[in-house]
Design a protein around this motif. Structure first.
Motif, PDB file in Angstrom:
ATOM      1  N   GLN A 566     -33.742 -13.500 -45.614  1.00 38.41           N
ATOM      2  CA  GLN A 566     -33.251 -14.900 -46.554  1.00 38.41           C
ATOM      3  C   GLN A 566     -32.745 -15.939 -45.759  1.00 38.41           C
ATOM      4  OE1 GLN A 566     -34.020 -16.056 -50.008  1.00 38.41           O
ATOM      5  NE2 GLN A 566     -35.565 -14.717 -49.499  1.00 38.41           N
ATOM      6  N   ILE A 567     -31.723 -15.725 -45.024  1.00 34.29           N
ATOM      7  CA  ILE A 567     -30.934 -16.926 -44.386  1.00 34.29           C
ATOM      8  C   ILE A 567     -32.282 -17.549 -43.424  1.00 34.29           C
ATOM      9  CG2 ILE A 567     -29.473 -17.411 -42.382  1.00 34.29           C
ATOM     10  CD1 ILE A 567     -27.672 -15.082 -43.444  1.00 34.29           C
ATOM     11  N   GLN A 568     -33.268 -16.912 -42.886  1.00 30.73           N
ATOM     12  CA  GLN A 568     -33.971 -17.666 -42.024  1.00 30.73           C
ATOM     13  C   GLN A 568     -35.080 -18.347 -43.018  1.00 30.73           C
ATOM     14  OE1 GLN A 568     -35.486 -16.933 -38.706  1.00 30.73           O
ATOM     15  NE2 GLN A 568     -36.767 -18.578 -39.120  1.00 30.73           N
ATOM     16  N   LYS A 569     -35.739 -17.822 -43.953  1.00 32.46           N
ATOM     17  CA  LYS A 569     -36.296 -18.468 -45.127  1.00 32.46           C
ATOM     18  C   LYS A 569     -35.573 -19.907 -45.524  1.00 32.46           C
ATOM     19  CE  LYS A 569     -39.426 -14.569 -46.653  1.00 32.46           C
ATOM     20  NZ  LYS A 569     -39.531 -13.894 -47.473  1.00 32.46           N
ATOM     21  N   ILE A 570     -34.324 -19.676 -45.921  1.00 33.57           N
ATOM     22  CA  ILE A 570     -33.566 -20.736 -46.662  1.00 33.57           C
ATOM     23  C   ILE A 570     -33.561 -22.118 -45.372  1.00 33.57           C
ATOM     24  CG2 ILE A 570     -31.327 -21.605 -47.246  1.00 33.57           C
ATOM     25  CD1 ILE A 570     -31.284 -18.873 -48.675  1.00 33.57           C
ATOM     26  N   ILE A 571     -33.144 -21.552 -44.284  1.00 32.75           N
ATOM     27  CA  ILE A 571     -33.156 -22.628 -43.126  1.00 32.75           C
ATOM     28  C   ILE A 571     -34.538 -23.217 -42.925  1.00 32.75           C
ATOM     29  CG2 ILE A 571     -32.731 -23.081 -40.664  1.00 32.75           C
ATOM     30  CD1 ILE A 571     -30.689 -21.043 -40.874  1.00 32.75           C
ATOM     31  N   ASP A 572     -35.543 -22.547 -42.991  1.00 32.17           N
ATOM     32  CA  ASP A 572     -36.989 -23.036 -42.797  1.00 32.17           C
ATOM     33  C   ASP A 572     -37.464 -23.909 -43.767  1.00 32.17           C
ATOM     34  OD1 ASP A 572     -37.590 -21.529 -40.347  1.00 32.17           O
ATOM     35  OD2 ASP A 572     -38.553 -19.991 -41.640  1.00 32.17           O
ATOM     36  N   LYS A 573     -36.756 -23.686 -45.076  1.00 35.50           N
ATOM     37  CA  LYS A 573     -37.468 -24.380 -46.380  1.00 35.50           C
ATOM     38  C   LYS A 573     -36.610 -25.783 -46.345  1.00 35.50           C
ATOM     39  CE  LYS A 573     -38.088 -24.530 -51.487  1.00 35.50           C
ATOM     40  NZ  LYS A 573     -39.408 -25.025 -51.148  1.00 35.50           N
ATOM     41  N   LEU A 574     -35.390 -25.503 -45.960  1.00 32.51           N
ATOM     42  CA  LEU A 574     -34.576 -26.774 -45.776  1.00 32.51           C
ATOM     43  C   LEU A 574     -35.075 -27.894 -44.742  1.00 32.51           C
ATOM     44  CD1 LEU A 574     -30.805 -25.370 -45.909  1.00 32.51           C
ATOM     45  CD2 LEU A 574     -31.905 -27.025 -47.621  1.00 32.51           C
ATOM     46  N   VAL A 575     -35.590 -27.188 -43.721  1.00 29.99           N
ATOM     47  CA  VAL A 575     -36.061 -28.132 -42.609  1.00 29.99           C
ATOM     48  C   VAL A 575     -37.514 -28.654 -42.946  1.00 29.99           C
ATOM     49  CG1 VAL A 575     -37.100 -27.891 -40.218  1.00 29.99           C
ATOM     50  CG2 VAL A 575     -34.739 -27.052 -40.689  1.00 29.99           C
ATOM     51  N   PHE A 576     -38.396 -27.801 -43.508  1.00 29.19           N
ATOM     52  CA  PHE A 576     -39.640 -28.111 -43.846  1.00 29.19           C
ATOM     53  C   PHE A 576     -39.670 -28.979 -44.836  1.00 29.19           C
ATOM     54  CE2 PHE A 576     -41.307 -23.639 -42.820  1.00 29.19           C
ATOM     55  CZ  PHE A 576     -40.968 -23.777 -41.317  1.00 29.19           C
ATOM     56  N   ASP A 577     -38.634 -29.151 -45.908  1.00 27.56           N
ATOM     57  CA  ASP A 577     -38.565 -30.271 -46.845  1.00 27.56           C
ATOM     58  C   ASP A 577     -38.429 -31.719 -46.188  1.00 27.56           C
ATOM     59  OD1 ASP A 577     -39.136 -28.419 -48.937  1.00 27.56           O
ATOM     60  OD2 ASP A 577     -36.930 -28.238 -49.443  1.00 27.56           O
ATOM     61  N   GLN A 578     -37.985 -31.667 -45.076  1.00 27.23           N
ATOM     62  CA  GLN A 578     -37.808 -32.979 -44.243  1.00 27.23           C
ATOM     63  C   GLN A 578     -39.129 -33.244 -43.483  1.00 27.23           C
ATOM     64  OE1 GLN A 578     -34.503 -34.543 -44.534  1.00 27.23           O
ATOM     65  NE2 GLN A 578     -34.047 -32.653 -45.711  1.00 27.23           N
ATOM     66  N   ASN A 579     -40.139 -32.427 -43.525  1.00 24.01           N
ATOM     67  CA  ASN A 579     -41.503 -32.551 -42.839  1.00 24.01           C
ATOM     68  C   ASN A 579     -42.108 -33.763 -43.477  1.00 24.01           C
ATOM     69  OD1 ASN A 579     -43.161 -32.384 -40.886  1.00 24.01           O
ATOM     70  ND2 ASN A 579     -44.070 -30.747 -41.644  1.00 24.01           N
TER      71      ASN A 579
END
Length: 618
Positions: A566-579
């Motif tokens: 879940q930590i991985q997915k949360i970091i990914d989503k926070l980053v991808f939202d900036q894409n």
């Protein structure tokens, strides 16, 4: 086929599948190029830890995992990452105390901690400084590009400020001396993972986090990667020590890597190549610093060239912040000294270029001249010119104008300068009162939020039913829109001076739109400007304070049982939202993303509320 042979074949398949990581064995070309540019250490495998974050996209770009690898951690991949990166040096203290270490865990190759200049050391020539808690894992070569990989949190080296202050070898994990622990805190590493990738997606040259290993008890190992992790400080120490041969070797190494990676176009041989390098450096630092200035990114620059990459990019996210508005009086308190502020970054970057000019002259003449003689060197003047041009370009980009529209505006003599004068009146204004203490330094907050007016004003012009020449926002609405949350009661009163600047701003903004439209009607380009400006000035911008609290929230949830997945997915989503920033090339692996990962929504909602709460902070 027996079970034994089946298991052996599976192990062989796994080994081959992730065999690209085997390149990272401690061997690095710097060791051959600059013989005493490092201290070498035996390292041991810790054989422990869990992967808290892995940058799948970066790993694919580097060729470390197959292009079609699922965006998901597997047991085999985790095992390989722990084997490759969960390492600790066997340092001088370990040798001195004859620490018992299982020989089976010791890697065959020694790993290097590099030497470079650092102002926080009492020796200002770089004789004692460098990687204080990090080692270089090696290089990865993929499709014509070489990447550097290094890790921090792998044990205290003799180059750590604490070890130098103690004048004796230090035990890894000890806290008696500042900057002498040798470990990295997990919250720092997770924060760097998010912010570095966000910077990358905004078109900022930067190191990126490849992997974070959680070792437990709040500590971890952070693995960074970039196509070149050499800092100006790696060269400057030999300039300060007047060691010409070493300086030449180090500079030649830098040039060769940049040319090999097609990052610099240098064709000359002999001394002329140093002039070409200086031009590349001058241009890169001018563009980089202008981008930091317009985007409100604080990165502690100084003449030693420590906290910056040699090709002008961010390294070391410990003191890097993304501000919500122009907090150009913020200074980070580093215990013994305060950092530079946002306004001083240009001056410090120019000084780095000046030191490069001094360095090139020394390489060519074999005689070191005083630094002041290079204050007006052509490379320094070029830096100033590039900075001004890039700042104008980047500001107009942030406002939502596309490349063609920006070229129309900048071709009209004096227009941008007139607009910039009005823009700067608002952008640089401060709330009443004096500098005040904040959690990690001092600040005098900005009075106005220019990101809101850049986002809302083109939308207002677009939505107005009136003819373009009559679309004026009322003074009260403009003032209310632009006023920041830091404004005090006395700041919230609009005077005649503010009214005049509001009128001038709107008048010049409309002239920008008319000029940008070229032969088209201004109304026809407002929709595009508005859509771009909304994306470029999003309220989802993650400020430094927001990031700190978000990571704290994630760590708290981790203690309550939040899984690494879940930590991985949360970091990914926070980053991808900036894409998806306009005009920023992000590579095929970001473009191919179909959807963002499913995350624990109650936690994610809390994280977004922290982003909202701190959207104007430091």
């Amino acid at each position: 086929m027996t079970m034994k042979h089946s298991g052996a074949r599976k192990l062989q398949q796994v080994t081959n599948f992730y065999s690209s990581f085997d390149q990272l064995n401690g061997v690095h070309p710097w060791m051959e190029a600059v013989k005493d540019g490092f201290v070498s250490y035996k390292v041991r495998e810790l054989q422990t830890g869990k992967v808290a974050y892995f940058n799948f996209i970066l790993a694919k770009e580097m060729g470390l995992i197959p292009a079609d690898h699922p965006h998901q951690m597997t047991d085999d991949l985790q095992e390989k990452l722990i084997e490759t990166f969960s390492l600790q040096i066997i340092n001088e203290y370990d040798e001195l105390t004859h620490r018992r270490i299982d020989p089976e865990t010791i890697r065959p190759h020694e790993y290097m901690a590099t030497r470079y200049l650092q102002l926080q050391h009492s020796n200002k020539q770089g004789k004692t400084s460098g990687d204080g808690r990090g080692i270089w894992n090696g290089t990865v070569y993929h499709r014509g590009t070489t990447w550097d990989v290094s890790s921090r949190g792998t044990g205290v080296t003799c180059l750590a400020p604490g070890a130098v202050a103690a004048q004796k070898p230090l035990k890894t994990g000890g806290t008696e001396f500042g900057y002498g622990c040798g470990l990295a805190e997990i919250d720092e590493l997770l924060g760097a993972s998010i912010l570095a990738e966000v910077m990358h997606l905004q078109g900022v040259r930067t190191e990126r986090m490849l992997c974070v290993i959680d070792l437990g008890k709040g500590y971890g190992i952070g693995v960074r990667a970039a196509q070149n992790l050499i800092r100006p400080a790696h060269l400057f120490l030999y300039l300060k020590q007047e060691r010409l041969d070493n300086l030449k070797s180090a500079t030649d190494y830098l040039i060769d890597r940049q040319v090999m990676n097609k990052a610099w176009d240098i064709k000359s041989k002999g001394n002329t190549k140093y002039d070409e390098m200086l031009h590349e450096v001058s241009k890169a630092f001018g563009e980089f610093t202008a981008l930091l200035d317009t985007d409100y990114i604080f990165a502690w620059l100084d003449w030693d060239g420590d906290n910056v990459l040699a090709d002008a990019g961010i390294i070391d996210y410990g003191s890097v912040r993304q501000f919500g508005i122009r907090h150009d009086k913020y200074r980070y308190d580093d215990v013994e000294r305060f950092s530079t502020n946002l306004n001083e970054q240009k001056q410090k970057a120019r000084l780095i270029v000046q030191v490069f000019a001094q360095m090139v002259d020394y390489l060519k003449t074999k005689k070191k001249k005083p630094l002041r003689e290079f204050a007006h060197h052509p490379a320094v003047q070029n830096f100033n010119k590039v900075f001004d041009n890039k700042r104008a370009e980047r500001l107009l980009y942030r406002m939502g104008f596309n490349e063609t529209q920006r070229s129309h505006i900048l071709a009209k003599e004096g227009l941008f300068a007139r607009f910039d004068k009005e823009y700067s009146f608002f952008e640089r204004a401060k709330v009443s009162g004096n500098t005040e203490k904040v959690a990690d330094g001092v600040n005098h907050p900005a009075l106005y939020n220019m990101r809101t007016i850049m986002r809302d004003y083109p939308k207002f012009l677009q939505d107005s039913p009136l003819p373009f020449e009559k679309r004026w926002m009322t003074e009260n609405n403009f003032f209310k829109t632009v006023l920041s949350g830091f404004a005090k009661a006395r700041d919230a009163r609009m005077g005649e001076k503010q009214r005049r600047h509001i009128e001038n701003f709107q008048s010049l903004y409309r002239e920008l739109v008319q000029t940008a439209a070229g032969k088209n009607k201004p109304e026809h380009i407002l929709k595009g400007i508005s859509e771009r400006a909304e994306k470029l000035n999003s309220e989802k911008r993650i400020t430094g304070n927001a990031l700190i609290e978000m990571v704290e929230e994630i760590i708290t949830e981790k203690k309550k049982g939040l899984s690494m997945e879940q930590i991985q997915k949360i970091i990914d989503k926070l980053v991808f939202d900036q894409n998806g920033m306009p005009e920023i090339p992000t590579g095929r692996f970001y473009r191919e993303l179909q959807q963002t990962p499913a995350v624990k929504m109650d936690l994610y909602a809390r994280l977004l509320s922290l982003v909202e709460e701190h959207k104007e902070s430091i």
